[in-house]
Design a protein around this motif. Structure first.
Motif, PDB file in Angstrom:
ATOM      1  N   ALA A  53       7.903   2.901  -0.814  1.00 60.70           N
ATOM      2  CA  ALA A  53       8.079   3.740   0.368  1.00 60.70           C
ATOM      3  C   ALA A  53       9.327   3.407   1.179  1.00 60.70           C
ATOM      4  CB  ALA A  53       6.832   3.640   1.251  1.00 60.70           C
ATOM      5  N   HIS A  84       0.805  -1.226   0.000  1.00 63.39           N
ATOM      6  CA  HIS A  84       0.000   0.000   0.000  1.00 63.39           C
ATOM      7  C   HIS A  84       0.844   1.285   0.000  1.00 63.39           C
ATOM      8  CE1 HIS A  84      -3.674  -2.314   0.459  1.00 63.39           C
ATOM      9  NE2 HIS A  84      -3.074  -3.011   1.406  1.00 63.39           N
ATOM     10  N   SER A  85       2.030   1.204  -0.583  1.00 63.35           N
ATOM     11  CA  SER A  85       2.925   2.374  -0.704  1.00 63.35           C
ATOM     12  C   SER A  85       3.161   3.045   0.643  1.00 63.35           C
ATOM     13  CB  SER A  85       2.357   3.385  -1.712  1.00 63.35           C
ATOM     14  OG  SER A  85       2.236   2.802  -2.989  1.00 63.35           O
ATOM     15  N   ASP A  86       3.203   2.254   1.691  1.00 65.06           N
ATOM     16  CA  ASP A  86       3.416   2.741   3.055  1.00 65.06           C
ATOM     17  C   ASP A  86       4.659   2.044   3.614  1.00 65.06           C
ATOM     18  OD1 ASP A  86       2.903   2.020   6.142  1.00 65.06           O
ATOM     19  OD2 ASP A  86       1.977   3.968   5.699  1.00 65.06           O
ATOM     20  N   GLU A  87       5.582   2.811   4.135  1.00 69.88           N
ATOM     21  CA  GLU A  87       6.863   2.248   4.567  1.00 69.88           C
ATOM     22  C   GLU A  87       6.688   1.132   5.589  1.00 69.88           C
ATOM     23  OE1 GLU A  87      11.253   3.758   6.134  1.00 69.88           O
ATOM     24  OE2 GLU A  87       9.490   5.046   6.416  1.00 69.88           O
ATOM     25  N   LYS A  88       5.875   1.374   6.605  1.00 69.67           N
ATOM     26  CA  LYS A  88       5.686   0.373   7.658  1.00 69.67           C
ATOM     27  C   LYS A  88       5.037  -0.888   7.099  1.00 69.67           C
ATOM     28  CE  LYS A  88       3.808  -0.094  12.354  1.00 69.67           C
ATOM     29  NZ  LYS A  88       2.868  -1.213  12.159  1.00 69.67           N
ATOM     30  N   LEU A  89       4.012  -0.716   6.262  1.00 63.28           N
ATOM     31  CA  LEU A  89       3.317  -1.875   5.710  1.00 63.28           C
ATOM     32  C   LEU A  89       4.202  -2.656   4.741  1.00 63.28           C
ATOM     33  CD1 LEU A  89      -0.265  -0.435   5.103  1.00 63.28           C
ATOM     34  CD2 LEU A  89       0.503  -1.951   6.945  1.00 63.28           C
ATOM     35  N   GLU A  90       5.030  -1.949   3.982  1.00 65.11           N
ATOM     36  CA  GLU A  90       5.954  -2.649   3.083  1.00 65.11           C
ATOM     37  C   GLU A  90       6.950  -3.482   3.877  1.00 65.11           C
ATOM     38  OE1 GLU A  90       5.919   0.345  -0.808  1.00 65.11           O
ATOM     39  OE2 GLU A  90       7.671   0.301   0.510  1.00 65.11           O
TER      40      GLU A  90
END
Length: 332
Positions: A125, A98-104
């Protein structure tokens, strides 16, 4: 439940031969392979994937991280990657970042915990330093649509700037000088590069770039529609819109018609990606072909070669976009 030992005994071959047939990692005579398969079928033997993984230090699974699971772009990418691995007897596990650093990072950690043999990462991200650290930890992975210099030999990239240049140059060659631009999120490398290509084409034709003619979207259809409304309201003299992907171009088409514009007579629209719906729009969308399926296949081939030591054709790491002319661009 039947065991591998019973299969070995019934087929009259060694345990090692049965293992080779199961893992498909070493050539086996066809006659022998068929004997083993026949014994497995007769006994109703089902391979224990966990045991196979422990025995061979291979799970025969590959993890994939993409920004999202919906939409035609990532559907094509995932389908073509999965097809390559399925033909090679491997399986895929998919996670969305989801283009989110934490989620990646969480997605990557999850796939590592599943004992994936390698990863294919379409991540935006996480930092370059994080990816370099993964390499230093001996994590086997391939990057798609991103270039990190220390990881050059595991990056499969598109020349996005040239694609942006081709899109705007085509509009300019059709006589347009009042051109709006709907970009992707500018913090993303591909969006930044496509916009730089757009600026290069304008400059080449002696047109001064203007921030008033740029709307920053998010690659989704709704932002294309909103961008078209904003640009056309603020700049009624616009005769063409260049969109940084096809989804935003589709949204821009709808908004332009709602604003009373006739396509392509009153407004020309350019896309980017050449997703499967682009030739079903009305008018059919002129766009830039992004060979995402081919890039996914190449990422899979790279892993099959380096991780599973399979013979593959030459590896291509840089792909070039091309113009696909249809009906959405009109001369002025």
């Amino acid at each position: 439940m039947a065991t591998i030992y019973e299969v070995s005994k019934l087929a009259g071959v060694s345990l090692a031969t049965v293992s080779r047939v199961l893992n498909k990692n070493t050539p086996v005579k066809e006659e022998t392979r068929l004997k083993v398969l026949a014994a497995m079928e007769q006994l109703g033997y089902q391979p224990n994937s966990v045991a196979q993984s422990l025995a061979s230090n291979r799970s025969n699974s590959i993890g994939i991280v993409v920004p999202e699971l919906n939409g035609p772009f990532f559907g094509t990418l995932l389908s073509d990657i999965e097809n390559q691995f399925r033909q090679a007897g491997k399986h895929v596990i998919i996670a969305a970042g989801h283009s989110d650093e934490k989620l990646e990072q969480e997605s990557i950690s999850f796939l590592q915990s599943r004992n994936c043999d390698a990863l294919i990462l379409h991540v935006e991200a996480v930092s370059d330093d994080y990816l370099v650290e993964l390499m230093q930890k001996k994590v086997r992975f391939v990057l798609i649509n991103r270039f990190v210099a220390p990881l050059y030999d595991r990056c499969i990239t598109l020349n996005n700037q040239h694609g942006g240049y081709l899109a705007t140059r085509h509009i300019l060659e059709h006589g347009h000088t009042h051109i709006g631009y709907i970009s992707g999120p500018m913090w993303k490398h591909d969006a930044d590069q496509r916009y730089k290509g757009h600026v290069r084409a304008l400059t080449e034709f002696g047109i001064e770039p203007s921030e008033q003619l740029v709307y920053e979207g998010d690659y989704h259809e709704s932002s294309g529609a909103k961008g078209a409304r904003v640009l056309l309201q603020n700049n009624p003299s616009i005769t063409a819109l260049v969109c940084a992907n096809d989804e935003m171009a589709a949204g821009a088409m709808t908004a332009a018609r709602e604003a009373g514009r006739t396509l392509p007579d009153d407004l020309s629209i350019m896309g980017f990606d050449n997703v499967n719906f682009s030739h079903y729009t009305f008018p059919k969308l002129t766009t830039i072909d992004y060979p995402v399926g081919g890039m996914g296949e190449m990422a899979a081939q790279l892993i099959l070669k380096r991780v599973y030591q399979q013979k593959v054709d030459a590896i291509q790491t840089v792909f070039e976009p091309r113009l696909v002319e249809r009906d959405s661009i009109q001369h002025v």
